[in-house]
Motif scaffolding. Structure first.
Motif: not given
Length: 214
Positions: A150-179
């Protein structure tokens, strides 16, 4: 939050029971255990070379305690970068051959796991496609890694972003199937095979001499 959730799993232990008993019997204790995390972040930091505005942040990544370097290089040439000196990145070549050893031997030559050769590559020669690597072995290291990123993203032009929760515009996480998951064949569409005759006249035959002249 999702990364944290992936790092915590359940472990069953028996209290006062024979090891031969099943773990799903009464008195089994389920507790949360931390699973070490190897985090890889693929990035593209420019079109033909690393944009100068990201160069400082890329160097800062290598100074993070949990960093294991990054993967990158040049077209058709991949290296493992582990440090830098001024504007030159230090790398190890993962394609270097080493003497094979047998774990059953009494004396294992330690030098086969190390190298005394490291290369240098100017930052302007680095291909902009890289993959940053970080390793957290404990929950404390994971939380510290999040703080550093987080400090890296705010100290200069961010190479990526860090979110505390999944952004609304991203698809939901698909859980892998059980064994024991068995695919439902009824959900597939059966496409009947079609017999097609292959005619060599439909293709252009290229001689080896023609390939050499291209």
């Amino acid at each position: 939050a999702e990364v944290r959730a992936q790092c915590w799993g359940e472990s069953c232990s028996r209290q006062g029971r024979s090891p031969a008993l099943r773990i799903d019997q009464p008195n089994d204790v389920t507790k949360k255990v931390f699973r070490p995390l190897l985090l890889l972040i693929p990035l593209r930091l420019g079109l033909e070379y690393v944009d100068p505005k990201y160069q400082k942040s890329l160097k800062a990544c290598l100074r993070i305690k949990q960093s294991v370097g990054f993967i990158g290089g040049r077209p058709r040439t991949a290296f493992w970068f582990v440090g830098y000196e001024e504007d030159k990145f230090l790398f190890l070549d993962p394609h270097t051959y080493q003497v094979s050893v047998s774990p059953e031997g009494e004396s294992i030559p330690d030098e086969t796991f190390h190298t005394d050769r490291a290369g240098q590559l100017d930052i302007m020669e680095l291909d902009p496609s890289v993959a940053l690597g970080f390793f957290a072995n404990t929950p404390e290291e994971l939380e510290d890694l999040f703080l550093q990123l987080r400090q890296l993203c705010t100290s200069g032009p961010p190479m990526f972003e860090v979110f505390s929760k999944r952004p609304a515009n991203m698809p939901p996480v698909v859980e892998p199937p059980s064994e024991d998951h068995t695919p439902d064949l009824d959900s597939f569409t059966v496409v009947p095979s079609q017999s097609a005759s292959i005619n060599d006249e439909d293709y252009d035959i290229i001689e080896m001499d023609d390939i050499k002249s291209l």
